[in-house]
Design a protein around this motif. Sequence first.
Motif, PDB file in Angstrom:
ATOM      1  N   PRO A 158       7.810  47.847  51.713  1.00  0.00           N
ATOM      2  CA  PRO A 158       9.236  47.647  52.472  1.00  0.00           C
ATOM      3  C   PRO A 158       9.065  48.154  53.826  1.00  0.00           C
ATOM      4  CG  PRO A 158       9.445  48.373  50.142  1.00  0.00           C
ATOM      5  CD  PRO A 158       8.030  48.521  50.273  1.00  0.00           C
ATOM      6  N   GLY A 159       9.439  47.752  54.922  1.00  0.00           N
ATOM      7  CA  GLY A 159       9.269  47.932  56.165  1.00  0.00           C
ATOM      8  C   GLY A 159      10.553  49.152  56.210  1.00  0.00           C
ATOM      9  N   ARG A 160      11.764  49.094  55.830  1.00  0.00           N
ATOM     10  CA  ARG A 160      12.866  49.863  56.303  1.00  0.00           C
ATOM     11  C   ARG A 160      13.473  50.101  54.999  1.00  0.00           C
ATOM     12  NH1 ARG A 160      18.100  48.442  57.964  1.00  0.00           N
ATOM     13  NH2 ARG A 160      18.912  49.986  59.164  1.00  0.00           N
ATOM     14  N   THR A 187      12.476  44.142  48.216  1.00  0.00           N
ATOM     15  CA  THR A 187      13.679  45.451  48.348  1.00  0.00           C
ATOM     16  C   THR A 187      14.497  44.957  49.679  1.00  0.00           C
ATOM     17  OG1 THR A 187      12.381  46.680  49.850  1.00  0.00           O
ATOM     18  CG2 THR A 187      12.106  46.972  47.878  1.00  0.00           C
ATOM     19  N   VAL A 188      15.817  45.226  49.553  1.00  0.00           N
ATOM     20  CA  VAL A 188      16.812  44.729  50.764  1.00  0.00           C
ATOM     21  C   VAL A 188      17.755  46.004  50.711  1.00  0.00           C
ATOM     22  CG1 VAL A 188      18.405  43.349  51.445  1.00  0.00           C
ATOM     23  CG2 VAL A 188      16.758  42.271  50.132  1.00  0.00           C
ATOM     24  N   ARG A 189      17.743  46.757  51.965  1.00  0.00           N
ATOM     25  CA  ARG A 189      18.764  47.663  52.189  1.00  0.00           C
ATOM     26  C   ARG A 189      19.928  47.387  52.293  1.00  0.00           C
ATOM     27  NH1 ARG A 189      17.405  52.314  56.816  1.00  0.00           N
ATOM     28  NH2 ARG A 189      19.212  53.432  56.532  1.00  0.00           N
ATOM     29  N   LEU A 190      21.088  47.908  51.820  1.00  0.00           N
ATOM     30  CA  LEU A 190      22.425  47.270  51.745  1.00  0.00           C
ATOM     31  C   LEU A 190      23.198  48.600  52.637  1.00  0.00           C
ATOM     32  CD1 LEU A 190      22.782  46.061  48.184  1.00  0.00           C
ATOM     33  CD2 LEU A 190      22.167  44.761  50.208  1.00  0.00           C
ATOM     34  N   HIS A 191      24.662  48.195  52.421  1.00  0.00           N
ATOM     35  CA  HIS A 191      25.464  49.107  53.055  1.00  0.00           C
ATOM     36  C   HIS A 191      25.681  50.327  52.268  1.00  0.00           C
ATOM     37  CE1 HIS A 191      26.295  46.287  56.005  1.00  0.00           C
ATOM     38  NE2 HIS A 191      26.849  45.102  55.274  1.00  0.00           N
ATOM     39  N   PHE A 192      26.231  51.531  52.992  1.00  0.00           N
ATOM     40  CA  PHE A 192      26.485  52.667  51.927  1.00  0.00           C
ATOM     41  C   PHE A 192      25.415  52.959  51.409  1.00  0.00           C
ATOM     42  CE2 PHE A 192      30.613  49.846  52.383  1.00  0.00           C
ATOM     43  CZ  PHE A 192      31.168  50.703  53.320  1.00  0.00           C
ATOM     44  N   GLY A 193      24.013  52.946  51.848  1.00  0.00           N
ATOM     45  CA  GLY A 193      23.097  53.651  51.127  1.00  0.00           C
ATOM     46  C   GLY A 193      22.578  53.047  49.791  1.00  0.00           C
ATOM     47  N   ARG A 194      22.940  51.837  49.638  1.00  0.00           N
ATOM     48  CA  ARG A 194      22.596  51.103  48.337  1.00  0.00           C
ATOM     49  C   ARG A 194      21.474  50.408  48.920  1.00  0.00           C
ATOM     50  NH1 ARG A 194      27.056  47.512  47.086  1.00  0.00           N
ATOM     51  NH2 ARG A 194      27.108  47.505  49.560  1.00  0.00           N
ATOM     52  N   THR A 195      20.504  50.138  47.793  1.00  0.00           N
ATOM     53  CA  THR A 195      19.362  49.218  47.860  1.00  0.00           C
ATOM     54  C   THR A 195      19.223  48.275  46.713  1.00  0.00           C
ATOM     55  OG1 THR A 195      18.183  50.909  48.805  1.00  0.00           O
ATOM     56  CG2 THR A 195      16.465  49.395  48.054  1.00  0.00           C
ATOM     57  N   SER A 225      22.784  39.339  52.007  1.00  0.00           N
ATOM     58  CA  SER A 225      23.616  39.559  53.507  1.00  0.00           C
ATOM     59  C   SER A 225      25.048  39.871  53.062  1.00  0.00           C
ATOM     60  CB  SER A 225      22.864  38.785  54.366  1.00  0.00           C
ATOM     61  OG  SER A 225      23.632  37.258  54.103  1.00  0.00           O
ATOM     62  N   ALA A 226      25.515  38.975  52.092  1.00  0.00           N
ATOM     63  CA  ALA A 226      26.915  38.819  51.578  1.00  0.00           C
ATOM     64  C   ALA A 226      27.471  40.109  50.840  1.00  0.00           C
ATOM     65  CB  ALA A 226      27.197  37.666  51.025  1.00  0.00           C
ATOM     66  N   LEU A 253      14.626  39.356  38.196  1.00  0.00           N
ATOM     67  CA  LEU A 253      15.660  40.459  37.907  1.00  0.00           C
ATOM     68  C   LEU A 253      16.075  41.385  39.020  1.00  0.00           C
ATOM     69  CD1 LEU A 253      16.495  42.292  35.561  1.00  0.00           C
ATOM     70  CD2 LEU A 253      14.309  43.728  35.831  1.00  0.00           C
ATOM     71  N   ILE A 254      17.240  41.689  39.220  1.00  0.00           N
ATOM     72  CA  ILE A 254      17.686  42.113  40.220  1.00  0.00           C
ATOM     73  C   ILE A 254      18.381  43.598  39.835  1.00  0.00           C
ATOM     74  CG2 ILE A 254      19.561  42.201  42.122  1.00  0.00           C
ATOM     75  CD1 ILE A 254      19.360  38.961  42.192  1.00  0.00           C
ATOM     76  N   ALA A 255      18.033  44.600  40.599  1.00  0.00           N
ATOM     77  CA  ALA A 255      18.649  45.986  40.300  1.00  0.00           C
ATOM     78  C   ALA A 255      19.335  46.443  41.747  1.00  0.00           C
ATOM     79  CB  ALA A 255      17.502  46.828  39.855  1.00  0.00           C
ATOM     80  N   GLN A 256      20.756  46.813  41.615  1.00  0.00           N
ATOM     81  CA  GLN A 256      21.200  47.314  42.837  1.00  0.00           C
ATOM     82  C   GLN A 256      21.452  48.812  42.754  1.00  0.00           C
ATOM     83  OE1 GLN A 256      25.704  46.997  43.927  1.00  0.00           O
ATOM     84  NE2 GLN A 256      24.786  45.102  45.170  1.00  0.00           N
ATOM     85  N   ILE A 257      20.556  49.646  43.219  1.00  0.00           N
ATOM     86  CA  ILE A 257      20.548  51.396  43.134  1.00  0.00           C
ATOM     87  C   ILE A 257      21.809  51.779  44.141  1.00  0.00           C
ATOM     88  CG2 ILE A 257      19.382  53.213  43.440  1.00  0.00           C
ATOM     89  CD1 ILE A 257      17.276  51.757  42.256  1.00  0.00           C
ATOM     90  N   ASP A 258      22.700  52.555  43.720  1.00  0.00           N
ATOM     91  CA  ASP A 258      23.706  53.294  44.550  1.00  0.00           C
ATOM     92  C   ASP A 258      23.428  54.802  44.137  1.00  0.00           C
ATOM     93  OD1 ASP A 258      25.627  54.560  45.692  1.00  0.00           O
ATOM     94  OD2 ASP A 258      27.100  53.094  44.917  1.00  0.00           O
ATOM     95  N   PRO A 259      22.807  55.384  45.280  1.00  0.00           N
ATOM     96  CA  PRO A 259      22.238  56.928  45.121  1.00  0.00           C
ATOM     97  C   PRO A 259      23.331  57.740  45.021  1.00  0.00           C
ATOM     98  CG  PRO A 259      20.917  55.650  46.813  1.00  0.00           C
ATOM     99  CD  PRO A 259      21.969  54.723  46.474  1.00  0.00           C
TER     100      PRO A 259
END
Length: 386
Positions: A158-160, A187-195, A225-226, A253-259
Motif C-alpha cells: 500500500p502506498g498510503r 487496501t483503501v484509506r477511508l475518512h476518520f482514520g478507517r481503512t 469512494s462513496a 472478503l472485505i474488512a473495514q477497520i476502525d482504529p
Amino acid sequence: MAALRSAVRIGTTLDEDTTSAELIREVAGLVGGAAAVLSLGGEAGPRYESVVGNPAVLPVPGRVAAAVREAAGRGEGGSARAVLEDGRRVLCVPLTSANGHRCGVLVSGRQEAPFTPAEVEAVTLLTEIAASHIRHAREYDAVSGTVGKLQRVLLSEPGRPHPNLDLAIRYLPAGQNTLIGGDWCETVRLHFGRTLLVVGDVMGHGLEAAVDMNAYRSSLRYSASADLPPHRILRQLDDLAAGEPERRPATCLIAQIDPNRGQVTLASAGHLSPAVVDGQGRASLLPVPVGPPLGTGLGGYERVTYRLDPSQTLLLFTDGLVERRGEDIDHSLHRLAQVDFGAAPGIEDILDTVLTRLDARHAEDDVAVLAARLRHRSAPHHEERR
C-alpha cells in the motif's frame, strides 16, 4: 512410421530447452551420428546449445552460420541442406516456425552413407514440429511475463496506509511454470482514520483472470469512494460484474477497520472467513455470513462486527493458503487454527509462519495473504475528512 513415432515425443512441455533436447535426441536416433541445435544469436556468437552423439562429426558452428546466411541471401533460408564437408555428411535444417520466425538450426552429422531423401524429409518434419513448439513456448513465456508484471503492480505494498495500522501482504503463484491467476489484495484509506482491507480470488488463471482481477479492483475503489459499508460495497461489485457477461465470477472478503472504535466490520462474497492471531500467537477464525460470489447478480450480503485491539492481528487470505486436494475445507481451516505463532509475533513473522507451516510454497493454487494490526497510540487521534 519411425518419424511419426518420434514426432509425438517432441514438445512434451512448454519449455524451449526441453523441446530442443527432445528434437536432437529423436533426430540422432532416427538417422544415426550426432545432432545438435545451433544458436545463431547472442554475444558469444554461433554455438551448439547441446549435442547428442559424437560432436566430432559436426562442423564448426561458424561455418554453419555462414552457410545459413548465404542460403538466406539466395532466398533459400528455410530449406534443408545436406552437404559433404571434410568427409563428413552434414544435414542442416533451419528451425523456422510457420510465421517465419527463426529459432536456430538443427545440425546432424555422420561419417557413413549420405542422407537419403526420406531421411531429409523426416528430419525436416521433426524440425518443423519442434520449431512450432518452441514458438509456443516463447509466447507462453511472454504472456507469463506480462501477467507477472501486472500482478506485481496490483499486489504492491500500500502506498498510503493509515498511520494507525500496520499492514503486510504476500503473494505466491502456484508453481514455477503456472501462469499467475486472479488472487489479489487491496487496501483503501477511508475518512476518520478507517481503512478498507480486501482479498479476492477470480476464477481461473492467466492473463484473462488477471485482467478481470484488475476490473474488480477498479470497481472496488470506485465503490469505496462513496464510503459504503462492506456489505453494500459487495452488492455494488456484484451488480457491476453481473452486467458484464464476459467477467469471471470471483470471491471477495472485505474488512473495514476502525482504529478509533477498536473494531472491524466484515462481509463476504463466497470467500473464506479471516483469522485473528492474539498476542500469545493463538489463531482463531472469525465467523462471517457468506453470500454468493461476485458476478452472480444474486446479492444478499450481510455484515458482522467484532472488537479488535492492538494485540491482535487480522489475517485475510485466499483459499490456496489452506485448501488441499481431497481434503474437507473444515479440516483445512482447523489446521490453520492450530498453528502456533509464538508469543508477541510481528505481522511479518505471522506471514512467514503461516506460509511455512501450511507449506504454501507447494500449494496447488495461488496464495494471497494480508495481515493487519492496529498500532498502539499514546493518545486518541482523529483524522480530518479529506
